[in-house]
Design a protein around this motif. Structure first.
Motif, short mmCIF file in Angstrom:
data_model
loop_
_atom_site.label_atom_id
_atom_site.label_comp_id
_atom_site.label_asym_id
_atom_site.label_seq_id
_atom_site.Cartn_x
_atom_site.Cartn_y
_atom_site.Cartn_z
N THR A 55 0.81 -1.37 -0.21
CA THR A 55 -0.11 -0.05 0.10
C THR A 55 0.77 1.04 -0.06
O THR A 55 1.99 1.16 0.39
CB THR A 55 -0.96 -0.07 1.05
N PRO A 56 0.34 2.23 -0.60
CA PRO A 56 0.95 3.51 -0.66
C PRO A 56 1.77 4.00 0.96
O PRO A 56 2.60 4.87 0.78
CB PRO A 56 0.22 4.67 -1.19
N ASP A 57 0.76 3.83 1.82
CA ASP A 57 1.53 4.27 3.21
C ASP A 57 2.35 3.31 3.98
O ASP A 57 2.60 3.43 4.91
CB ASP A 57 0.25 4.49 4.25
N LEU A 58 2.71 2.23 3.08
CA LEU A 58 3.81 1.14 3.52
C LEU A 58 3.08 0.46 4.98
O LEU A 58 3.96 -0.27 5.43
CB LEU A 58 5.13 1.82 3.79
N LYS A 59 2.07 0.22 4.88
CA LYS A 59 1.38 -0.37 6.21
C LYS A 59 1.07 -1.79 5.99
O LYS A 59 1.24 -2.68 6.87
CB LYS A 59 0.07 0.31 6.69
N TYR A 60 0.58 -2.24 4.62
CA TYR A 60 0.39 -3.43 4.55
C TYR A 60 0.99 -3.83 3.19
O TYR A 60 1.00 -3.18 2.23
CB TYR A 60 -1.31 -3.44 4.35
N ALA A 61 1.11 -5.33 3.02
CA ALA A 61 1.64 -5.61 1.96
C ALA A 61 1.08 -7.20 1.65
O ALA A 61 0.98 -8.01 2.44
CB ALA A 61 3.16 -6.17 1.84
N LYS A 62 0.61 -7.40 0.35
CA LYS A 62 -0.05 -8.42 -0.12
C LYS A 62 1.10 -9.38 -0.89
O LYS A 62 1.50 -8.60 -2.00
CB LYS A 62 -1.21 -8.44 -1.23
N ARG A 122 8.40 -10.92 8.79
CA ARG A 122 8.44 -9.11 8.60
C ARG A 122 9.43 -8.57 9.43
O ARG A 122 9.98 -7.87 8.80
CB ARG A 122 7.12 -8.84 9.57
N VAL A 123 9.85 -9.33 10.41
CA VAL A 123 11.07 -8.99 11.05
C VAL A 123 12.23 -9.18 10.19
O VAL A 123 13.04 -8.24 10.29
CB VAL A 123 11.16 -10.06 12.40
N GLN A 124 12.52 -10.16 9.40
CA GLN A 124 13.46 -10.26 8.57
C GLN A 124 13.36 -9.32 7.39
O GLN A 124 14.35 -8.66 7.06
CB GLN A 124 13.27 -11.93 7.90
N LEU A 125 12.33 -9.07 7.00
CA LEU A 125 12.14 -8.00 5.85
C LEU A 125 12.56 -6.48 6.51
O LEU A 125 13.12 -5.56 6.05
CB LEU A 125 10.67 -7.83 5.61
N ALA A 126 12.18 -6.14 7.76
CA ALA A 126 12.58 -4.97 8.60
C ALA A 126 14.29 -4.92 8.58
O ALA A 126 14.83 -3.74 8.27
CB ALA A 126 11.97 -4.80 9.65
N LYS A 127 14.95 -6.17 8.74
CA LYS A 127 16.19 -6.17 8.81
C LYS A 127 17.07 -5.85 7.62
O LYS A 127 18.11 -5.23 7.58
CB LYS A 127 16.87 -7.36 9.36
N ASN A 151 8.09 2.50 7.14
CA ASN A 151 7.12 1.42 7.95
C ASN A 151 7.62 0.04 7.38
O ASN A 151 7.80 -0.05 6.09
CB ASN A 151 5.83 1.59 7.87
N THR A 152 7.57 -1.16 8.23
CA THR A 152 7.68 -2.27 7.60
C THR A 152 6.14 -2.82 7.50
O THR A 152 5.35 -2.69 8.41
CB THR A 152 8.45 -3.28 8.60
N PRO A 153 5.70 -3.35 6.35
CA PRO A 153 4.44 -3.57 5.96
C PRO A 153 3.98 -4.93 6.83
O PRO A 153 4.73 -5.72 6.79
CB PRO A 153 4.09 -3.70 4.63
N GLU A 154 2.90 -4.95 7.34
CA GLU A 154 2.00 -6.32 7.65
C GLU A 154 1.79 -7.07 6.65
O GLU A 154 1.38 -6.45 5.53
CB GLU A 154 0.79 -5.81 8.48
N LEU A 155 2.24 -8.21 6.63
CA LEU A 155 2.33 -9.27 5.58
C LEU A 155 0.94 -9.95 5.42
O LEU A 155 0.68 -10.76 6.56
CB LEU A 155 3.57 -10.02 5.52
#
Length: 118
Positions: free
Chosen positions: A44-51, A78-83, A89-93
């Motif tokens: 999503t454009p706000d980087l909150k969610y990712a499909k 999600r933690v690995q993606l943030a690293k 923001n790291t999106p909720e997957l």
């Protein structure tokens, strides 16, 4: 950021690349089938969610188990993606099973059948 902006498209492709690596290298859940591919990502454009669109080469049972395993390991991913990525923001997957490859193979078979009947 707009949905189809250059920045959003670039983020989608980078998240797709990193999620492919995370699923193949980091997730150790035995339910996740080794022939699992990330077909696409929509952040999503706000980087909150990712499909995360997933394709699994296997039986229906293997697909269900893989999706179950991925949903259980979503917080770890999600933690690995943030690293790995430097995002505000790291999106909720959210993992979604993608049937597009199966559909394409099925349509190709039908087209071949029609051509052979002529």
């Amino acid at each position: 950021m707009r949905k189809n902006s250059v920045k959003n498209i670039r983020i989608n492709s980078e998240v797709q690349r990193e999620m492919s690596r995370i699923i193949s290298e980091e997730i150790k859940d035995p339910r996740v089938h080794p022939m699992t591919s990330v077909m696409g990502v929509e952040v999503t454009p706000d980087l909150k969610y990712a499909k995360i669109f997933i394709s699994v080469f296997g039986s229906e049972e293997e697909k269900e188990k893989t999706m179950e395993g991925l949903k259980k390991s979503a917080s770890f991913a999600r933690v690995q993606l943030a690293k790995r990525m430097n995002l505000r923001n790291t999106p909720e997957l959210t993992f979604v099973l993608d049937h597009s490859i199966e559909y394409g193979v099925n349509m190709s078979k039908r087209i071949d059948e029609v051509n052979h009947k002529k």
